[in-house]
Design a protein around this motif. Structure first.
Motif, PDB file in Angstrom:
ATOM      1  N   UNK A  46      37.211 -29.229  59.548  1.00 24.21           N
ATOM      2  CA  UNK A  46      37.092 -27.732  60.364  1.00 24.21           C
ATOM      3  C   UNK A  46      36.351 -27.724  61.698  1.00 24.21           C
ATOM      4  N   UNK A  47      35.151 -28.515  61.776  1.00 21.99           N
ATOM      5  CA  UNK A  47      34.247 -28.651  62.656  1.00 21.99           C
ATOM      6  C   UNK A  47      35.186 -29.138  63.819  1.00 21.99           C
ATOM      7  N   UNK A  48      35.729 -30.563  63.754  1.00 23.00           N
ATOM      8  CA  UNK A  48      36.535 -31.054  64.572  1.00 23.00           C
ATOM      9  C   UNK A  48      37.668 -30.160  65.261  1.00 23.00           C
ATOM     10  N   UNK A  49      38.233 -29.240  64.500  1.00 20.31           N
ATOM     11  CA  UNK A  49      39.229 -28.598  64.636  1.00 20.31           C
ATOM     12  C   UNK A  49      39.279 -27.511  65.684  1.00 20.31           C
ATOM     13  N   UNK A  50      38.037 -27.118  65.940  1.00 20.38           N
ATOM     14  CA  UNK A  50      37.803 -26.066  67.083  1.00 20.38           C
ATOM     15  C   UNK A  50      36.941 -26.647  68.293  1.00 20.38           C
ATOM     16  N   UNK A  51      36.967 -27.926  68.406  1.00 19.21           N
ATOM     17  CA  UNK A  51      36.857 -28.671  69.504  1.00 19.21           C
ATOM     18  C   UNK A  51      37.725 -28.897  70.614  1.00 19.21           C
ATOM     19  N   UNK A  52      37.489 -29.314  71.810  1.00 16.80           N
ATOM     20  CA  UNK A  52      38.427 -29.471  72.828  1.00 16.80           C
ATOM     21  C   UNK A  52      39.371 -30.372  72.376  1.00 16.80           C
ATOM     22  N   UNK A  53      40.624 -30.824  72.690  1.00 18.39           N
ATOM     23  CA  UNK A  53      41.345 -31.889  72.340  1.00 18.39           C
ATOM     24  C   UNK A  53      40.656 -33.259  72.306  1.00 18.39           C
ATOM     25  N   UNK A  54      40.884 -34.129  71.490  1.00 21.21           N
ATOM     26  CA  UNK A  54      40.435 -35.271  71.339  1.00 21.21           C
ATOM     27  C   UNK A  54      41.547 -36.196  72.041  1.00 21.21           C
ATOM     28  N   UNK A  55      41.210 -36.642  73.490  1.00 19.99           N
ATOM     29  CA  UNK A  55      42.183 -37.493  74.084  1.00 19.99           C
ATOM     30  C   UNK A  55      42.354 -38.950  73.682  1.00 19.99           C
ATOM     31  N   UNK A  56      41.337 -39.687  72.847  1.00 20.04           N
ATOM     32  CA  UNK A  56      41.420 -40.857  72.531  1.00 20.04           C
ATOM     33  C   UNK A  56      40.356 -40.911  71.400  1.00 20.04           C
ATOM     34  N   UNK A  57      40.876 -41.735  70.566  1.00 21.57           N
ATOM     35  CA  UNK A  57      39.800 -41.857  69.439  1.00 21.57           C
ATOM     36  C   UNK A  57      39.784 -43.447  69.204  1.00 21.57           C
ATOM     37  N   UNK A  58      38.406 -44.096  68.933  1.00 23.84           N
ATOM     38  CA  UNK A  58      38.322 -45.359  68.686  1.00 23.84           C
ATOM     39  C   UNK A  58      37.475 -45.621  67.690  1.00 23.84           C
ATOM     40  N   UNK A  59      37.539 -46.777  66.696  1.00 26.89           N
ATOM     41  CA  UNK A  59      36.680 -47.231  65.690  1.00 26.89           C
ATOM     42  C   UNK A  59      36.255 -48.446  66.223  1.00 26.89           C
ATOM     43  N   UNK A  60      35.140 -48.902  66.421  1.00 27.51           N
ATOM     44  CA  UNK A  60      34.960 -50.182  66.899  1.00 27.51           C
ATOM     45  C   UNK A  60      33.842 -50.848  65.728  1.00 27.51           C
ATOM     46  N   UNK A  61      33.653 -52.115  66.043  1.00 26.34           N
ATOM     47  CA  UNK A  61      32.644 -52.745  64.825  1.00 26.34           C
ATOM     48  C   UNK A  61      31.471 -53.247  65.384  1.00 26.34           C
TER      49      UNK A  61
END
Length: 312
Positions: free
Chosen positions: A38-53
């Motif tokens: 729900x918190x993420x849904x009210x943020x500006x659009x995520x243009x890129x998402x990365x999961x790194x080690x």
């Protein structure tokens, strides 16, 4: 599938090895996941998402705005994660690309796999995550314990830092007060009524409403109730460590903060060569949510006035 949609499968649940933060139960994790989404849904659009080690686990990071050099990278406060920056991201985007990383050892779209033994480990995971993201030069902006984390990175792993911005950083320039200890211990007691937990959160934010109608308040309240913190107690940096920091630094302290004595914190911060230190009267420890436009304007001015070699 996004990281926060993967969260139920990646976030650890008790029991876990010593030093690994985790949720108390599968049901508690589900409650947190709902608040996070729900918190993420009210943020500006995520243009890129990365999961790194990193050496201490997987870190999920989100980019807001188009790709750009020398971005602002956000480090959240205790028991918080990317959704806490709802009020800040739009204003900061006027000046730079913005990335937010969910911290290892905190509840969020991360997965801790190794114990953090001290400040050097904390700085290491930040530096490794930045490297894996391909961010070789960043402006690190942290609030509360995220400000402490940014400071430790500036002390132990400064190579990638173009500058550091601290918003009422905890355990950095002055000890934590007894009031904050009461809030931290009291709000994390299992079984505490939500109304009382929200009252304690309101104490941090100068009496402002901190109920579930506010997405970021719900996120933090749920994390306090359902997540087990298993990190070493943060230690205040020595003055000589602080004075050895070479990255340009802007320190904004909340004049009505309960986390420390703002006057004492300001006096110590002003002993750092070249640091710009300000105390904002009437602002509480929840300063990032109280003054998002003022912060965005001040950060933009700070970045624009950096020497040419430090200014993208």
């Amino acid at each position: 599938m996004s990281g926060y949609e993967r969260l139920p499968e990646s976030a650890p649940v008790a029991p876990q090895p010593k030093g690994i933060g985790c949720f108390r139960s599968t049901a508690g994790r589900s409650d947190f996941v709902s608040a996070y989404r729900d918190g993420m849904s009210v943020l500006p659009p995520v243009e890129e998402e990365r999961t790194v080690r990193t050496a201490f686990g997987r870190v999920t990071a989100y980019r807001f705005g188009p790709p750009g050099e020398d971005p602002i990278v956000l480090l959240s406060g205790r028991q918080a994660s990317t959704p806490m920056w709802r009020a800040n991201i739009p204003g900061l985007l006027r000046h730079r690309t913005v990335w937010s990383m969910d911290s290892i050892g905190e509840p969020g779209a991360t997965a801790q796999s190794a114990r953090l033994t001290g400040p050097e480990d904390q700085a290491r995971w930040v530096d490794e995550a930045l490297g894996e993201l391909g961010l070789d030069r960043v402006h690190l902006l942290g609030v509360s314990i995220g400000g402490w984390l940014a400071t430790q990175t500036a002390i132990h792993r400064p190579t990638r830092l173009a500058s550091v911005v601290l918003l009422d950083p905890a355990v950095t320039f002055a000890p934590v007060t007894w009031k904050m200890i009461v809030v931290s211990l009291g709000s994390a007691i299992p079984g505490m009524p939500d109304a009382l937990r929200q009252k304690l959160l309101g104490w941090i934010s100068g009496g402002a409403r901190a109920d579930d109608s506010v997405p970021e308040a719900r996120l933090i309240s749920t994390a306090m109730r359902e997540f087990q913190q298993r990190q070493p107690t943060p230690s205040q940096p020595k003055l000589e460590q602080l004075q050895a920091i070479t990255a340009p630094m802007l320190v904004i302290l909340a004049g009505s903060s309960i986390i420390h004595d703002p006057a004492k914190a300001a006096a110590r911060a002003r002993q750092l060569p070249g640091a710009q230190v300000e105390v904002w009267p009437g602002r509480s420890h929840a300063i990032n949510g109280e003054a998002p436009e003022e912060i965005a304007t001040r950060v933009g001015k700070f970045l624009s006035e950096l020497p040419e070699r430090d200014n993208a």
